[in-house]
Design an enzyme around this catalytic site. Structure first.
Site, PDB file in Angstrom:
ATOM      1  N   GLY A   1      26.944  47.339  38.993  1.00  0.00           N
ATOM      2  CA  GLY A   1      27.887  46.316  38.576  1.00  0.00           C
ATOM      3  C   GLY A   1      28.603  45.627  39.714  1.00  0.00           C
TER       4      GLY A   1
ATOM      5  CB  VAL B   1      41.547  34.419  49.243  1.00  0.00           C
ATOM      6  CG1 VAL B   1      40.948  35.059  50.499  1.00  0.00           C
ATOM      7  CG2 VAL B   1      41.161  32.951  49.163  1.00  0.00           C
TER       8      VAL B   1
ATOM      9  CD  GLU C   1      28.538  38.583  38.343  1.00  0.00           C
ATOM     10  OE1 GLU C   1      27.940  38.657  37.252  1.00  0.00           O
ATOM     11  OE2 GLU C   1      29.745  38.838  38.479  1.00  0.00           O
TER      12      GLU C   1
ATOM     13  CB  ALA D   1      60.128  38.376  35.900  1.00  0.00           C
TER      14      ALA D   1
ATOM     15  CE  LYS E   1      36.382  35.514  47.300  1.00  0.00           C
ATOM     16  NZ  LYS E   1      35.877  36.902  47.184  1.00  0.00           N
TER      17      LYS E   1
ATOM     18  CD  GLU F   1      48.406  36.465  47.363  1.00  0.00           C
ATOM     19  OE1 GLU F   1      47.449  36.752  48.112  1.00  0.00           O
ATOM     20  OE2 GLU F   1      49.451  35.929  47.765  1.00  0.00           O
TER      21      GLU F   1
ATOM     22  CE  LYS G   1      34.774  33.486  43.926  1.00  0.00           C
ATOM     23  NZ  LYS G   1      34.750  34.689  43.093  1.00  0.00           N
TER      24      LYS G   1
ATOM     25  N   GLY H   1      37.717  43.411  41.359  1.00  0.00           N
ATOM     26  CA  GLY H   1      38.001  44.412  40.329  1.00  0.00           C
ATOM     27  C   GLY H   1      39.021  43.909  39.337  1.00  0.00           C
TER      28      GLY H   1
END
Length: 400
Positions: A182, A127, A185, A31, A200, A124, A100, A297
């Site tokens: 997991g 999706v 949901e 950065a 998406k 970013e 999203k 994830g």
């Protein structure tokens, strides 16, 4: 030093904080400045957490602090995320999100607002989680006209389809397994009914077209009607069933939809299994390309969010152009798309041929008392007319 605020300290928000902390040195090099989390907004307290002193419950603290130059939203949902995003930009802060639902609904508006103020709004991770796809569409593929986007955009449904295919299990059993692990949901509606994939593909189509695509206008079909019997037929055909979000360039517009497809083994998405996602893109100059990886994830998604933060730090005084106007794109009629269809019916072959003409019949081990076949190529209007004439359809799945 660049100071950021993270909205939401759940899975993704805590992942963003972890990535910033663990990769501090490499992020500083990339950065050009050190990045530090100053605030974490959440309704809850986190006693004993190493970052508990950064927890705040009042968004006004973040909005009114001039030291905070970037707001990262990881709360999910449309509200209050949209209000917080708009207020951040109006307060002169850059904005990054993995949300999203927010971007599908208000992406064009937030981008325009950021552009007016020479700020950035990046998304970013909205999706494909950790898969880079927004940035390639926005920069690497700008020389192309995007002719097709087809993707496995939801890890939950792809895991379920993979398990049904490999284990021969019924839908309800696989759903329970996905919830226990997991991957799904407690309320899996957004995944299994295709709504998540719909948002998406709306975002991706908006970027390809450069105009607003309303997800409410996209025909959406989930996987709730897929059975173990369908899987048997798919295996007999040498195919796999996948839930796809698809968008095809049609004239000056696009035709977008979400539905299960039977894919042949030569299709690039055929071998994408488990919770992985993949997005196939066809450009008129590039040709075919594939983007594959962890579609969800904690850390893969957080990594994509932090990559946006780094991009913003590099462009603190320059708006990163995102071609997505607020003008609405009128989508082409999905029923005019030409497909082949896999059909199961209680009717006999004579009735099938009277309705559909020449077809390819399919048999599956252990399945009796019905007729299954694959049609020739036809649009959905022709299919509907033939199905009405047949009068007895147990299942219909598009064939790619």
């Amino acid at each position: 030093m660049v100071k950021i605020a993270v909205l939401g300290y759940g899975t993704i928000g805590s992942g963003v904080v972890e990535v910033v902390e663990r990769n501090r040195d490499v992020l500083t090099k990339k950065a050009g400045e050190e990045i530090s989390v100053k605030y974490i907004l959440d309704l809850r307290d986190f006693p004993g957490d190493p970052h508990e002193q950064k927890i705040v419950h009042d968004y006004g603290i973040i909005k009114n602090d001039p030291e905070v130059s970037i707001v990262v939203e990881a709360m999910g949902g449309v509200e209050p995320a949209f209000t917080f995003a708009r207020d951040a930009i109006l307060a002169g802060k850059h904005f990054a999100t993995s949300n999203k639902a927010l971007i599908a609904k208000h992406g064009a508006e937030l981008i325009a607002l950021a552009k007016e103020r020479n700020l950035n709004c990046l998304f970013e991770a909205s999706v494909g989680g950790g898969i880079p796809i927004i940035r390639p569409l926005n920069s690497c593929l700008t020389a192309d006209v995007i002719e097709e986007i087809s993707g496995i955009l939801n890890g939950t449904t792809n895991y379920m389809m993979t398990e049904m295919s490999e284990m021969g299990s019924e839908f309800d059993d696989v759903l329970k397994d996905a919830q226990q692990k997991g991957y799904a949901e407690a309320d899996p509606t957004a995944d299994i009914e295709g709504y998540d994939a719909c948002r998406k593909i709306a975002i991706l189509t908006s970027l390809a077209a450069g105009k607003q695509v309303d997800f409410e206008d996209i025909y959406t079909e989930g996987i709730t009607r897929i059975t173990a019997t369908d899987i048997k037929y798919a295996k007999a055909l040498g195919r796999r069933i996948k839930l796809l979000g698809c968008s095809y360039r049609t004239g000056d517009s696009y035709c977008a939809m979400v539905a299960p497809y039977m894919l042949e083994d030569s299709h690039p998405l055929y071998n994408v299994n488990g919770v992985f996602n993949a997005i196939f893109v066809k450009g008129n100059m590039l040709g075919d390309s594939m983007f594959y990886g962890s579609g969800a994830g904690k850390l893969p998604t957080a990594s994509a969010v932090v990559a946006d933060v780094v991009d913003i730090v590099r462009h603190k005084d320059k708006h990163i152009t995102v071609q997505w106007d607020q003008e609405k794109l009128e989508l082409a009629d999905h029923k005019k798309l030409v497909n082949r269809y896999f059909v199961r019916t209680a009717a006999g072959q004579a009735a099938v041929e009277a309705a559909f003409g020449a077809v390819e019949y399919v048999t599956a081990e252990g399945v009796t008392g019905e007729t299954a076949f694959v049609t020739g190529e036809m649009d959905e209007y022709a299919y509907d007319a033939a199905a009405e004439k047949l009068g007895s359809v147990l299942q219909r799945i598009r064939v790619k």
